[in-house]
Design a protein around this motif. Structure first.
Motif, PDB file in Angstrom:
ATOM      1  N   ASN A  29      45.619  39.633  57.136  1.00  0.00           N
ATOM      2  CA  ASN A  29      44.998  40.787  57.299  1.00  0.00           C
ATOM      3  C   ASN A  29      45.319  41.600  56.142  1.00  0.00           C
ATOM      4  N   ASP A  30      46.489  41.854  55.811  1.00  0.00           N
ATOM      5  CA  ASP A  30      46.794  42.808  54.676  1.00  0.00           C
ATOM      6  C   ASP A  30      46.500  42.317  53.367  1.00  0.00           C
ATOM      7  N   LEU A  31      46.203  41.363  53.059  1.00  0.00           N
ATOM      8  CA  LEU A  31      45.709  40.328  51.942  1.00  0.00           C
ATOM      9  C   LEU A  31      44.532  41.096  51.410  1.00  0.00           C
ATOM     10  N   LYS A  32      43.680  41.577  52.403  1.00  0.00           N
ATOM     11  CA  LYS A  32      42.381  42.153  52.170  1.00  0.00           C
ATOM     12  C   LYS A  32      42.602  43.306  51.127  1.00  0.00           C
ATOM     13  N   SER A  33      43.387  44.238  51.684  1.00  0.00           N
ATOM     14  CA  SER A  33      43.729  45.389  51.125  1.00  0.00           C
ATOM     15  C   SER A  33      44.720  45.224  49.684  1.00  0.00           C
ATOM     16  N   ALA A  34      45.483  44.479  49.871  1.00  0.00           N
ATOM     17  CA  ALA A  34      46.419  44.082  48.706  1.00  0.00           C
ATOM     18  C   ALA A  34      45.851  44.108  47.294  1.00  0.00           C
ATOM     19  N   LEU A  35      44.691  43.678  46.893  1.00  0.00           N
ATOM     20  CA  LEU A  35      44.229  43.646  45.656  1.00  0.00           C
ATOM     21  C   LEU A  35      43.936  45.110  45.471  1.00  0.00           C
ATOM     22  N   HIS A  36      43.200  45.883  46.416  1.00  0.00           N
ATOM     23  CA  HIS A  36      42.548  47.124  45.793  1.00  0.00           C
ATOM     24  C   HIS A  36      43.686  48.156  45.700  1.00  0.00           C
ATOM     25  N   GLY A  37      44.789  47.690  46.538  1.00  0.00           N
ATOM     26  CA  GLY A  37      46.172  48.725  46.501  1.00  0.00           C
ATOM     27  C   GLY A  37      47.004  48.479  45.505  1.00  0.00           C
ATOM     28  N   GLY A  38      46.594  47.491  44.540  1.00  0.00           N
ATOM     29  CA  GLY A  38      47.623  47.199  43.488  1.00  0.00           C
ATOM     30  C   GLY A  38      48.883  46.683  43.683  1.00  0.00           C
ATOM     31  N   GLN A  39      48.936  45.857  44.861  1.00  0.00           N
ATOM     32  CA  GLN A  39      50.127  45.278  45.271  1.00  0.00           C
ATOM     33  C   GLN A  39      50.660  43.911  44.565  1.00  0.00           C
ATOM     34  N   SER A  73      56.186  35.459  48.773  1.00  0.00           N
ATOM     35  CA  SER A  73      56.085  34.360  47.886  1.00  0.00           C
ATOM     36  C   SER A  73      54.716  33.695  47.895  1.00  0.00           C
ATOM     37  N   PRO A  74      54.185  33.447  46.624  1.00  0.00           N
ATOM     38  CA  PRO A  74      52.698  32.695  46.628  1.00  0.00           C
ATOM     39  C   PRO A  74      52.640  31.490  47.489  1.00  0.00           C
ATOM     40  N   ALA A  75      53.766  30.801  47.514  1.00  0.00           N
ATOM     41  CA  ALA A  75      54.030  29.594  48.566  1.00  0.00           C
ATOM     42  C   ALA A  75      53.479  29.864  49.962  1.00  0.00           C
ATOM     43  N   LYS A  76      53.952  31.284  50.045  1.00  0.00           N
ATOM     44  CA  LYS A  76      53.433  31.659  51.772  1.00  0.00           C
ATOM     45  C   LYS A  76      52.067  32.336  51.874  1.00  0.00           C
ATOM     46  N   PHE A  77      51.707  33.139  50.711  1.00  0.00           N
ATOM     47  CA  PHE A  77      50.313  33.833  50.941  1.00  0.00           C
ATOM     48  C   PHE A  77      49.189  33.120  50.537  1.00  0.00           C
ATOM     49  N   ILE A  78      49.238  32.276  49.280  1.00  0.00           N
ATOM     50  CA  ILE A  78      48.209  31.735  48.737  1.00  0.00           C
ATOM     51  C   ILE A  78      47.524  30.540  49.646  1.00  0.00           C
ATOM     52  N   PRO A  79      48.204  30.045  50.589  1.00  0.00           N
ATOM     53  CA  PRO A  79      47.326  29.218  51.509  1.00  0.00           C
ATOM     54  C   PRO A  79      46.871  30.052  52.392  1.00  0.00           C
ATOM     55  N   LEU A  80      47.162  31.250  52.878  1.00  0.00           N
ATOM     56  CA  LEU A  80      46.472  32.238  53.766  1.00  0.00           C
ATOM     57  C   LEU A  80      45.187  32.809  52.984  1.00  0.00           C
ATOM     58  N   ALA A  81      45.447  32.988  51.964  1.00  0.00           N
ATOM     59  CA  ALA A  81      44.435  33.615  51.014  1.00  0.00           C
ATOM     60  C   ALA A  81      43.161  32.418  50.770  1.00  0.00           C
ATOM     61  N   GLU A  82      43.732  31.162  50.704  1.00  0.00           N
ATOM     62  CA  GLU A  82      42.649  30.030  50.635  1.00  0.00           C
ATOM     63  C   GLU A  82      41.756  29.925  51.931  1.00  0.00           C
ATOM     64  N   ASP A  89      38.996  36.129  45.008  1.00  0.00           N
ATOM     65  CA  ASP A  89      39.085  37.539  44.451  1.00  0.00           C
ATOM     66  C   ASP A  89      40.578  37.475  43.606  1.00  0.00           C
ATOM     67  N   ILE A  90      41.676  36.868  44.442  1.00  0.00           N
ATOM     68  CA  ILE A  90      43.049  36.910  43.599  1.00  0.00           C
ATOM     69  C   ILE A  90      42.944  36.154  42.461  1.00  0.00           C
ATOM     70  N   ASP A  91      42.320  34.832  42.221  1.00  0.00           N
ATOM     71  CA  ASP A  91      42.244  34.115  41.201  1.00  0.00           C
ATOM     72  C   ASP A  91      41.534  34.833  39.940  1.00  0.00           C
ATOM     73  N   GLU A  92      40.483  35.573  40.349  1.00  0.00           N
ATOM     74  CA  GLU A  92      39.913  36.324  39.533  1.00  0.00           C
ATOM     75  C   GLU A  92      40.737  37.311  38.727  1.00  0.00           C
ATOM     76  N   TRP A  93      41.503  37.891  39.664  1.00  0.00           N
ATOM     77  CA  TRP A  93      42.352  38.975  39.311  1.00  0.00           C
ATOM     78  C   TRP A  93      43.331  38.414  38.247  1.00  0.00           C
ATOM     79  N   VAL A  94      44.019  37.173  38.758  1.00  0.00           N
ATOM     80  CA  VAL A  94      45.088  36.753  37.957  1.00  0.00           C
ATOM     81  C   VAL A  94      44.527  36.408  36.803  1.00  0.00           C
ATOM     82  N   LEU A  95      43.180  35.581  36.460  1.00  0.00           N
ATOM     83  CA  LEU A  95      42.961  34.993  35.256  1.00  0.00           C
ATOM     84  C   LEU A  95      42.519  36.248  34.274  1.00  0.00           C
TER      85      LEU A  95
END
Ligand code: C2E
Ligand code: MG
Ligand code: MG
Ligand code: MG
Length: 286
Positions: A29-39, A73-82, A89-95
């Protein structure tokens, strides 16, 4: 029997699973706002050339600064984001961020090397992947030769035909592709000759214990030879000791990455690392 002996244990176990599930739900749930929140922020880990000892690449690795939990850790949240689709959106930001950063290092005269970005399997199958990358390269002014995409073997099990097509298109654009965590995935060998990749990254699990374990070292030797036969660059990830480095050098591994050289670093610290690096760790392995 289990009920008599272990009821307490099962309750304990259930509550562990329950806590885990609740935590994952909150993170998702928190992932949704993390990107815009600059986290989110990117860390960079150097890739070192076996021949020259120079820094010849940087892998961008995402970090999530969670307001309550600290660094996740990304090992934890990347699967959730998938699962939730936020990964796109995360991959686009990273790129975008990695390309912007590498361009900036180039302008400062620091970097002449490509930056590598991990792309999730899910993203690899989005029809907008190539237009998106093209747009980001245009926006940031980074040359396509200076971008490497790291994908895992698992990416291709969804649809090899389509996956290979995307890789061909990327290759035509001069973007390099690296097969990450090589040897841990699925059906890799049967497909290897069809894949338009430039590099294979030996998973850290092959490097750990390599020096003591003769079976492991024969596997690594064979994989490096295989890679070279296919004109691929072979990179070892997760090098932590001088023994591992010495051994992999003997096996003619082409590039190295691992804590022995540097942990992933925030961009500022990465620049300092590159400035002071003189390849001495390779020239004089202790
Ligand atoms: P990966 O791409 O295989 O990255 C290598 C991982 O090994 C990184 O963990 C790195 O910090 C760690 N590592 C490097 N050298 C050593 C070493 O010498 N010893 C040990 N113990 N570990 C080492 P990290 O940063 O936690 O990333 C884990 C995975 O999460 C990555 O594996 C990658 O699959 C994924 N990931 C990271 N960043 C991104 C991203 O921006 N986008 C996507 N889609 N996935 C990402
Ligand atoms: Mg990687
Ligand atoms: Mg890897
Ligand atoms: Mg990995």
């Amino acid at each position: 029997v289990a009920k008599e002996q272990g009821d307490g244990f099962y309750h304990f176990y259930d509550s562990l699973i329950e806590n885990q599930r609740a935590e994952n739900m909150q993170l998702e749930n928190d992932l949704k706002s993390a990107l815009h929140g600059g986290q989110f922020t990117l860390y960079y880990q150097p890739k070192i050339d076996a021949g020259s000892g120079e820094v010849i690449g940087a892998e961008a690795l995402i970090r999530w600064m969670h307001p309550d939990f600290g660094v996740v850790s990304p090992a934890k949240f990347i699967p959730l984001a998938e699962n939730s689709g936020t990964i796109l959106d995360i991959d686009e930001w990273v790129l975008r961020e990695a390309c912007r950063q590498n361009k900036s290092w180039q302008s400062q005269g620091l970097a002449k090397f490509p930056v590598a970005v991990n792309i999730s399997a899910r993203h690899f199958y989005q029809s907008n992947l190539i237009p998106m990358i093209t747009r980001i390269l245009n926006e940031t002014g980074l040359a396509p030769e200076c971008l490497v995409l790291e994908i895992t073997e698992g990416t291709l099990i969804h649809n090899v035909e389509y996956g290979v097509q995307v890789m061909e298109d990327l290759r035509k654009m001069s973007i390099h592709i690296s097969m990450d965590d090589f040897g841990t995935g699925y059906s890799s060998l049967s497909q290897l000759d069809r894949l338009p990749i430039n590099e294979m990254k030996l998973d850290r699990s092959f490097i750990q214990g390599l020096v003591e374990d003769s079976k492991k070292s024969s596997i690594v030797r064979a994989v490096i030879e295989l890679g070279h036969h296919m004109d691929l660059r072979v990179v070892a990830e997760g090098i932590e000791s001088p023994d591992e480095l010495r051994y992999l050098t003997e096996l003619e591994c082409d590039q190295f990455q691992g804590y022995y050289f540097s942990k992933p670093l925030p961009s500022q610290e990465f620049s300092s690392f590159v400035r002071q690096w003189d390849g001495s760790a390779l020239i004089q392995i202790p």
